[in-house]
Scaffold this active site. Sequence first.
Site, short mmCIF file in Angstrom:
data_model
loop_
_atom_site.label_atom_id
_atom_site.label_comp_id
_atom_site.label_asym_id
_atom_site.label_seq_id
_atom_site.Cartn_x
_atom_site.Cartn_y
_atom_site.Cartn_z
CE1 TYR A 53 -17.68 53.87 43.22
CE2 TYR A 53 -15.80 54.66 44.71
CZ TYR A 53 -16.28 53.80 43.18
OH TYR A 53 -15.67 53.44 42.53
CG ASP A 198 -30.72 58.31 21.32
OD1 ASP A 198 -30.12 59.54 21.78
OD2 ASP A 198 -29.92 57.41 20.43
CB THR A 224 -25.65 62.40 24.41
OG1 THR A 224 -25.82 63.05 23.77
CG2 THR A 224 -25.13 61.10 23.92
CE LYS A 227 -24.22 63.20 19.84
NZ LYS A 227 -24.21 61.87 21.26
NE ARG A 233 -16.89 63.66 25.43
CZ ARG A 233 -17.56 64.00 23.93
NH1 ARG A 233 -18.20 62.56 23.33
NH2 ARG A 233 -17.29 64.59 22.31
N1 DSN Z 1 -21.31 58.82 17.24
C1 DSN Z 1 -22.05 60.22 17.76
C2 DSN Z 1 -22.31 60.97 16.69
O1 DSN Z 1 -21.30 61.10 16.01
O2 DSN Z 1 -23.84 60.94 16.47
C3 DSN Z 1 -23.46 58.94 18.24
O3 DSN Z 1 -22.77 58.50 19.19
#
Ligand code: DSN
Length: 412
Positions: A53, A198, A224, A227, A233
Site C-alpha cells: 500500500y 487522450d 493508457t 496499447k 494495463r
Molecule cells: N477499449 C479501448 C479500445 O478498445 O479502444 C478504449 O478504451
Amino acid sequence: MHQQNLEKFDSEVYVAIEKEKQRQETGLEMIPSENFVSPAVLEALGSVATNKYSEGYPGKRYYGGCEYIDEVETLVIERAKQLFGAEHVNVQPLSGAPANIAVYFALLQPGDTVLGMDLAHGGHLTHGHPVTYMAKLFNFIRYGTGADGLINYDELRATALAHKPKIILVGYSAYSRIIDWQKIKDIADEVGAVTMADIAHIAGLIAGGAMANPVPIFDIVTTTTHKTLRGPRGGMIMCKEKFAKAIDKSVFPGFQGGPHENNIAAKAVAFKEALEPEFKEYAKQILVNAKTLEEELKKRDYKICFGQTDNHLLLLDLTNKNISGQEAQAALDKAGITVNKNMVPNDPRSPMDPSGIRLGTPALTTRGMKENEMRQIAGWIDEAIINWQDETRLAEIKNQVIDLTKKFPLYQ
Ligand code: DSN
C-alpha cells in the site's frame, strides 16, 4: 516459478489462463487497442510490488515501508518525462477512463462545458457519451467528422466559439487520421479553453517518433499504457507544471485509493523498452503494416472510414459488403482473426450490431509480422467476410492462420 505454483494450487485458473495463452499464440490479434507485453513487463506485473500500500506520492506517503516503491514510481515518472517531454507526470491512474475522469474533476465544476468527439466518429465513451456518469455531471458538446471523413477544424472552432468550453478534448479510439495539435491549441487559446489530448491509442507511435507529439503543446495529455505503448494495463496523465497540483490531488485522494505498484513497476519496464532504438523501428513498422492492409483492402473494395489510415488502425464500413459488424467479427473469430465490431460515422445500426469493424496492427507488429504477412492477412479477412456463413471455409482459413502464427512465436 509463478506458473508452477499456480498449476499446483489452482488448476482451474491455470488451465483457463493456459487456454488464453494458446488463443493468443495461435490467433491473429487485430484489435487495435491490444498488444503483447514483454516477459520483463509480465515479471514486474507478477512481482511482490503488488503487496504494498502506498497512498500518496514518492516522498509523501501515508504508509511506512515505501522507500523502494518510491524508487520505482520515481523511475517511471522520469522515464515518461524523457519519452514524451512532459513537465509533470502522474502514473497512478488505474486505466484510461479513470485518467480522463480525474482530469475532469481536477478542472471542472458540475455543469461546465467540454467539447469532445462523438463515439461513432472515433471518440471514446469517456469523452462525453450520454451513458456515462460524467455526461450527467458535465455538459459535453459533441463534435464529429465531416462528409470527407476528416475533423472539420472550422466547424470545431465555430462550436467552441458558440459554447465557450472549459476543455477542448481531442485524441480518439477509432479515428485513423492525423490530428493537427497546433490548430486545436490555437482554437482553445482563442476561446480560453484548456487543451486536453487522450493519446491512449497512439501513445506508442508518439513515443516511437512515428507521429507528432502533443505533449509540448497541450495543457493535459492522458493515455493508457497498454496499447501501442506496449506496457501493462494502466493509465497516465501528463500535464504542464501549472496543473500538476490539481491533477495529483484529483487522482489521489480525490478519486482513487492505493496505487497499484506492481502495475507502476511494469510501466517503468515498458517505458525503458520504449526508450530503446528498436522501439522506433517498431512504431514505424506499425504504420507501414497498417498502410499495407489499407491498400490490400481497398483493392478488394472495402470502405475505409475517414478515407485512409495515418496511424495503426482501420475502421471499415461493411455496408457495401452486406454483412454487419457483429457478423463479420464472429466470422473472423472462427477464422482465427480477432477484431472488434465498431460504430461508423452516422451509423444507422446499434452499438451491439454496428455497421463496421475496427482493426489494427500493433500486436501483429510486435510478433514481427511485416508487409508480406499483411497482404496474406488482408486476403484472409476478405475471404472470411465473403464466406461468413461457410463454417468449412472459415475453419480452413483458421488452419492457415495457425500455420502462419507458428512462424512468429510469442511467449516461448
Ligand atoms: N477499449 C479501448 C479500445 O478498445 O479502444 C478504449 O478504451
